[in-house]
Design a protein around this motif. Structure first.
Motif, PDB file in Angstrom:
ATOM      1  N   LEU A 276      -1.485  -6.994   3.609  1.00  0.00           N
ATOM      2  CA  LEU A 276      -0.047  -7.116   3.423  1.00  0.00           C
ATOM      3  C   LEU A 276       0.620  -5.872   3.987  1.00  0.00           C
ATOM      4  O   LEU A 276       0.162  -4.749   3.752  1.00  0.00           O
ATOM      5  N   GLY A 277       1.699  -6.052   4.749  1.00  0.00           N
ATOM      6  CA  GLY A 277       2.390  -4.931   5.352  1.00  0.00           C
ATOM      7  C   GLY A 277       3.581  -4.473   4.532  1.00  0.00           C
ATOM      8  O   GLY A 277       4.075  -5.177   3.652  1.00  0.00           O
ATOM      9  N   LEU A 278       4.055  -3.274   4.826  1.00  0.00           N
ATOM     10  CA  LEU A 278       5.272  -2.735   4.242  1.00  0.00           C
ATOM     11  C   LEU A 278       6.194  -2.289   5.360  1.00  0.00           C
ATOM     12  O   LEU A 278       5.744  -1.779   6.390  1.00  0.00           O
ATOM     13  N   ASP A 279       7.485  -2.492   5.193  1.00  0.00           N
ATOM     14  CA  ASP A 279       8.477  -2.013   6.145  1.00  0.00           C
ATOM     15  C   ASP A 279       8.512  -0.487   6.054  1.00  0.00           C
ATOM     16  O   ASP A 279       8.876   0.072   5.016  1.00  0.00           O
ATOM     17  N   PRO A 280       8.125   0.227   7.129  1.00  0.00           N
ATOM     18  CA  PRO A 280       8.110   1.688   7.053  1.00  0.00           C
ATOM     19  C   PRO A 280       9.484   2.293   6.822  1.00  0.00           C
ATOM     20  O   PRO A 280       9.597   3.414   6.325  1.00  0.00           O
ATOM     21  N   LEU A 281      10.541   1.564   7.165  1.00  0.00           N
ATOM     22  CA  LEU A 281      11.891   2.074   6.958  1.00  0.00           C
ATOM     23  C   LEU A 281      12.399   1.767   5.553  1.00  0.00           C
ATOM     24  O   LEU A 281      13.361   2.391   5.093  1.00  0.00           O
ATOM     25  N   ASP A 282      11.751   0.794   4.891  1.00  0.00           N
ATOM     26  CA  ASP A 282      12.181   0.420   3.545  1.00  0.00           C
ATOM     27  C   ASP A 282      10.990  -0.100   2.751  1.00  0.00           C
ATOM     28  O   ASP A 282      10.879  -1.295   2.471  1.00  0.00           O
ATOM     29  N   PRO A 283      10.062   0.798   2.364  1.00  0.00           N
ATOM     30  CA  PRO A 283       8.864   0.365   1.633  1.00  0.00           C
ATOM     31  C   PRO A 283       9.186  -0.330   0.321  1.00  0.00           C
ATOM     32  O   PRO A 283       8.396  -1.137  -0.169  1.00  0.00           O
ATOM     33  N   SER A 284      10.355  -0.043  -0.247  1.00  0.00           N
ATOM     34  CA  SER A 284      10.711  -0.636  -1.530  1.00  0.00           C
ATOM     35  C   SER A 284      11.071  -2.109  -1.421  1.00  0.00           C
ATOM     36  O   SER A 284      11.217  -2.800  -2.425  1.00  0.00           O
ATOM     37  N   SER A 285      11.216  -2.609  -0.197  1.00  0.00           N
ATOM     38  CA  SER A 285      11.604  -4.012  -0.012  1.00  0.00           C
ATOM     39  C   SER A 285      10.466  -4.972  -0.321  1.00  0.00           C
ATOM     40  O   SER A 285      10.660  -6.178  -0.377  1.00  0.00           O
ATOM     41  N   GLY A 286       9.266  -4.424  -0.530  1.00  0.00           N
ATOM     42  CA  GLY A 286       8.141  -5.276  -0.906  1.00  0.00           C
ATOM     43  C   GLY A 286       7.234  -5.610   0.266  1.00  0.00           C
ATOM     44  O   GLY A 286       7.567  -5.372   1.430  1.00  0.00           O
ATOM     45  N   ALA A 287       6.072  -6.156  -0.056  1.00  0.00           N
ATOM     46  CA  ALA A 287       5.071  -6.458   0.957  1.00  0.00           C
ATOM     47  C   ALA A 287       5.349  -7.791   1.620  1.00  0.00           C
ATOM     48  O   ALA A 287       5.964  -8.678   1.048  1.00  0.00           O
ATOM     49  N   PHE A 288       4.899  -7.922   2.864  1.00  0.00           N
ATOM     50  CA  PHE A 288       5.020  -9.184   3.571  1.00  0.00           C
ATOM     51  C   PHE A 288       3.695  -9.481   4.271  1.00  0.00           C
ATOM     52  O   PHE A 288       2.901  -8.582   4.552  1.00  0.00           O
ATOM     53  N   ALA A 289       3.464 -10.744   4.520  1.00  0.00           N
ATOM     54  CA  ALA A 289       2.202 -11.165   5.104  1.00  0.00           C
ATOM     55  C   ALA A 289       2.139 -10.819   6.579  1.00  0.00           C
ATOM     56  O   ALA A 289       3.137 -10.905   7.303  1.00  0.00           O
ATOM     57  N   ASN A 290       0.962 -10.395   7.027  1.00  0.00           N
ATOM     58  CA  ASN A 290       0.695 -10.313   8.451  1.00  0.00           C
ATOM     59  C   ASN A 290      -0.741 -10.754   8.675  1.00  0.00           C
ATOM     60  O   ASN A 290      -1.484 -11.019   7.729  1.00  0.00           O
ATOM     61  N   ASN A 291      -1.124 -10.849   9.932  1.00  0.00           N
ATOM     62  CA  ASN A 291      -2.476 -11.264  10.266  1.00  0.00           C
ATOM     63  C   ASN A 291      -3.234 -10.146  10.970  1.00  0.00           C
ATOM     64  O   ASN A 291      -4.080 -10.397  11.829  1.00  0.00           O
ATOM     65  N   LEU A 292      -2.937  -8.906  10.569  1.00  0.00           N
ATOM     66  CA  LEU A 292      -3.644  -7.753  11.109  1.00  0.00           C
ATOM     67  C   LEU A 292      -4.926  -7.518  10.315  1.00  0.00           C
ATOM     68  O   LEU A 292      -4.975  -7.772   9.104  1.00  0.00           O
ATOM     69  N   PRO A 293      -5.975  -7.010  10.957  1.00  0.00           N
ATOM     70  CA  PRO A 293      -7.239  -6.805  10.241  1.00  0.00           C
ATOM     71  C   PRO A 293      -7.117  -5.739   9.160  1.00  0.00           C
ATOM     72  O   PRO A 293      -6.443  -4.724   9.346  1.00  0.00           O
ATOM     73  N   LEU A 294      -7.771  -5.987   8.031  1.00  0.00           N
ATOM     74  CA  LEU A 294      -7.814  -5.017   6.941  1.00  0.00           C
ATOM     75  C   LEU A 294      -9.138  -4.261   7.064  1.00  0.00           C
ATOM     76  O   LEU A 294     -10.112  -4.522   6.359  1.00  0.00           O
TER      77      LEU A 294
END
Length: 459
Positions: A276-294
């Protein structure tokens, strides 16, 4: 409804289907590229791939890629961290098609898309040269005319019927007013009235009582073959047996021999682990799905008792996830139930319980959960989820831990695909969930120790 339950029950009878697993491959079939929707992954095509394989379409001619950033921008013209524009999405598909054509030597491909994936396909075919290399297109639940068309309401979003993007896509292509690009055969699949994103009222976009100016027929396109699938929800326009049946008939001119996966003697499972990603400009906005490798996540696979979720033995598979995010291949049994345990820094240790896999799959995508702040008071957290469709409490036979009501799921309509149970005790126990004949059982784990359980439906 009884027919629908019967089809689901058939899919679970893997031993009875074993004799049907040898289907002569149709080597002259064109390659198919499946494009997933907004915030989704290739995993949603798993049952569709199984159905194509079970009817003889060669496995090596079926391709389901993961778009790295599957979520659309709020405004298509404004860059947004972790999200993709319509142009980026079309460029991704174009590259995938070119890779498939090179790998197979085929002159043309078939494109099948769900929801936002349909926007991507239409854009690529109309504006990216896809009309030269695509023979057929199937669009399930595509918001072809938007999810809303309201002046002043996010008109820059690709989901607004007033957006420049959709206005260009839907512009007449000939004197007949066709909205589809000529030279390609088009099929759209839609619900009669149960698609949350084709509703005249804005209830599912947070605007109950406000007219969206979009009808139930929003996904239909002039110039295409338009088929209505009664009762299906937004995701079932692509992932249901009825959707497969319509797609197969459109591509082949014949009825499929079976609507359910034919079991294999053994199964090979693999896929990707993503986060799950976070907006680097607004981490408080919550996580969002991506398909990047963990990268660096740990995975363990346990065979479990299908009735209780209790582990049968030591892990059947263990792996540290590398830079490509791939896991497997793991060889299992088509009648076995499995628990997938994911652990990674910043995530809850996530125990994913699945019903048996009748066939092999290379798109068993896995993603760990984060324990939400609102759930910190729970002794244990169990999530019941249906990735390939929604829960409709009036339509479906559903239960979660023995109760007909699902927390967080409204009593009317098909618009929520997961339910969360917060337990008052951290003593491990069996939790079962059922949906139209499919049953998944797992164990609860202590939330205080950073654990979350997920009961994930396949159908």
């Amino acid at each position: 409804m009884h027919t629908r339950r019967h089809l689901i029950a058939l899919s679970l009878a893997t031993t009875m289907l074993a004799a049907c697993s040898s289907v002569p491959p149709m080597t002259d079939r064109p390659p198919i590229v499946f494009m997933h929707g907004n915030g989704d992954s290739a995993a949603l095509w798993q049952t569709t791939l199984w159905r194509f394989e079970s009817n003889g379409w060669p496995r090596d001619r079926l391709f389901a890629p993961d778009q790295p950033f599957p979520l659309a921008r709020d405004d298509d013209s404004v860059a947004q961290p972790g999200r993709s524009s319509t142009a980026e999405s079309a460029a991704f598909l174009k590259a995938e098609v070119e890779r498939v054509l090179k790998a197979t030597g085929a002159p043309k491909v078939v494109l099948v898309g769900n929801s936002r994936g349909g926007n991507t396909i239409r854009n690529y075919v109309q504006n990216g040269g896809g009309n030269q290399v695509v023979s057929h297109v199937v669009l399930g639940g595509n918001p072809a005319h938007g999810i809303w068309a309201v002046k002043g309401l996010r008109e820059g979003s690709e989901f607004s019927g007033l957006s420049p993007f959709l206005q260009r896509l839907n512009a007449p292509k000939n004197a007949a007013g066709d909205e589809v690009t000529p030279g390609v055969k088009w099929l759209t699949l839609r619900s009669d009235n149960n698609d949350k994103y084709a509703q005249p009222d804005g209830v599912w976009i947070g605007a109950k009582g406000t007219a969206t100016h979009i009808g139930f027929d929003g996904p239909a396109l002039k110039g295409a073959t338009n088929i209505v699938l009664p009762g299906v929800d937004h995701r079932e326009t692509s992932f249901s047996p009825a959707a497969f049946d319509a797609t197969w008939r459109f591509l082949t001119g014949q009825a499929p021999r079976t609507l359910q996966p034919a079991a294999e003697p053994t199964v090979t499972l693999s896929g990707r682990v993503t986060g799950l990603g976070l907006d680097p400009l607004d981490p408080s906005s919550g996580a969002f799905a991506n398909n990047l490798p963990l990268t660096g996540a740990r995975l363990a696979v346990h065979a479990v008792d299908a009735a209780t979720g209790v582990r049968r033995a030591v892990p059947a598979w263990e792996q540290t996830i590398g830079a490509d995010g791939r896991w497997g291949p793991f060889t299992g049994q088509p009648t076995a139930a499995y628990e997938f345990v994911l652990s990674a820094p910043g995530y809850a240790t996530t125990h994913i319980y699945r019903s048996p896999f009748p066939r092999s799959s290379a798109v068993v995508q896995l993603r760990p959960e984060r324990l939400a702040e609102a759930d910190r008071d729970a002794k244990a957290v169990v999530i019941f989820t249906r990735p390939r469709g929604y829960f409709d409490l009036q339509r479906d036979a559903v239960s979660f831990d023995g109760k007909r009501e699902l927390p967080g799921v409204p009593p009317l309509g098909a618009g929520v695909s997961s339910s969360k149970l917060k337990l008052a005790s951290d003593s491990p126990r069996s939790i079962a969930a059922e949906f139209n004949g499919e049953r998944v059982a797992g164990q609860s784990w202590p939330a205080a120790q950073g654990h979350v359980s997920v009961l994930e439906l396949t159908y």
